[in-house]
Design a protein around this motif. Structure first.
Motif, mmCIF file in Angstrom:
data_model
loop_
_atom_site.group_PDB
_atom_site.id
_atom_site.type_symbol
_atom_site.label_atom_id
_atom_site.label_comp_id
_atom_site.label_asym_id
_atom_site.label_seq_id
_atom_site.Cartn_x
_atom_site.Cartn_y
_atom_site.Cartn_z
ATOM 1 N N GLU A 1 -2.125 3.158 5.139
ATOM 2 C CA GLU A 1 -1.189 1.777 5.699
ATOM 3 C C GLU A 1 -0.139 2.680 6.467
ATOM 4 N N ILE B 1 0.949 12.738 2.767
ATOM 5 C CA ILE B 1 1.028 11.302 3.458
ATOM 6 C C ILE B 1 -0.010 11.089 4.446
ATOM 7 N N SER C 1 7.072 12.207 -0.344
ATOM 8 C CA SER C 1 5.960 12.126 -1.103
ATOM 9 C C SER C 1 4.827 12.818 -0.340
ATOM 10 N N GLY D 1 0.984 -1.334 0.077
ATOM 11 C CA GLY D 1 -0.156 0.060 -0.251
ATOM 12 C C GLY D 1 0.984 1.292 -0.220
ATOM 13 N N MET D 2 1.757 1.223 0.956
ATOM 14 C CA MET D 2 3.070 2.471 0.846
ATOM 15 C C MET D 2 3.572 2.608 -0.530
ATOM 16 N N PHE E 1 1.373 4.002 -2.902
ATOM 17 C CA PHE E 1 1.348 5.460 -2.589
ATOM 18 C C PHE E 1 2.427 6.353 -2.970
ATOM 19 N N CYS F 1 -2.597 8.234 3.355
ATOM 20 C CA CYS F 1 -1.948 7.034 3.238
ATOM 21 C C CYS F 1 -2.318 6.314 4.484
#
Length: 280
Positions: free
Chosen positions: A129, A124, A121, A81-82, A85, A127
């Motif tokens: 996860e 965050i 990123s 998942g990360m 992202f 996200c």
């Protein structure tokens, strides 16, 4: 006679007032003990942790002793998942004012041609996860055991490091974290690192730490304009056997006291994506 009666009445009134104050103090104390955010209470829900087999007490002892503890491992679903992202979200290079598409800086250069070594990123908070990891009951308990209290603040970032194709000296001028240094954050702090994506080489973007350097520093290391220091001076003082390079496969992680001397290894052939969490 009247003055004696008045004095007795005053004493009774003060006695009742004192009793009320003692009762108020007792209620206040009980409220503090029952409060969910008091430091004597450990984070709840330990059985629901995604790090189910982790021995928190053992890892906390190792961090306090050595400044570094390896052996964390992310569930694959959270890592994926990360990774999703991190490869789709815009990134903000260090020093840049606005986020850019990842593709625009993946080659280690800004669209203007300037070298870029690190970018985070954007967004965050979106996200889930990452949020699950930083609020995991065992990670919060680990932070408490290291800090001595439940963490007051949590910082998190998904961080890319890119090959700049510069010499080590030039790269260090672009990415200060690639120099040997220790972080000046406050009295207590703990960092988590998880490798999310890695490239061809184990050393690209890996993390190096000097064991026990969080507790043992020369006076001259503390009183200088910068916390950065040469590798030669560190090796001369601590010895080469105290240097640990945490290479790691995707999903591997570790915890560190950022008062240790540490550095990010320069990526040579490929970028790396890391989840960085800091508890203070």
């Amino acid at each position: 006679m009247n003055s004696v009666i008045k004095e007795k009445r005053l004493q009774r009134t003060l006695g009742r007032f004192s009793s009320v104050r003692r009762l108020h103090g007792l209620v206040s104390t009980l409220h503090q003990i029952a409060s969910n955010d008091q430091d004597h209470l450990d984070p709840k829900g330990q059985a629901s942790s995604v790090f189910g087999s982790l021995d928190v007490e053992k890892m906390a002892h190792q961090i306090r002793t050595d400044g570094l503890a390896l052996g964390l491992r992310l569930p694959e679903s959270l890592r994926q998942g990360m990774a999703q992202f991190g490869t789709t979200a815009p990134v903000k290079p260090w020093g840049a004012k606005e986020p850019l598409p990842l593709e625009a800086v993946m080659g280690g250069k800004l669209p203007t041609g300037e070298p870029v070594a690190v970018a985070e990123s954007a967004g965050i908070d979106g996200c889930p996860e990452a949020a699950k990891v930083i609020r995991d009951p065992k990670m919060l308990l680990l932070a408490k055991r290291v800090l001595g209290y439940n963490p007051r603040n949590i910082e998190v970032s998904l961080r890319w490091s890119f090959p700049t194709h510069l010499s080590l000296t030039e790269h260090c001028n672009v990415d200060l974290a690639s120099r040997w240094h220790y972080d000046v954050i406050g009295k207590n702090s703990m960092s988590l690192f998880f490798y999310i994506l890695k490239g061809d080489s184990d050393l690209d973007g890996a993390h190096a730490t000097i064991l026990k350097s969080h507790r043992k520093k020369k006076i001259s290391m503390l009183f200088r304009p910068s916390t950065t220091i040469s590798e030669a001076e560190l090796i001369s003082y601590y010895g080469p056997g105290q240097v640990v390079i945490a290479t790691g496969e995707p999903g591997d992680g570790f915890a560190e006291d950022p008062n240790t001397f540490h550095r990010a290894m320069q990526p040579i052939s490929s970028p790396r994506l890391v989840l960085l969490v800091r508890y203070t």
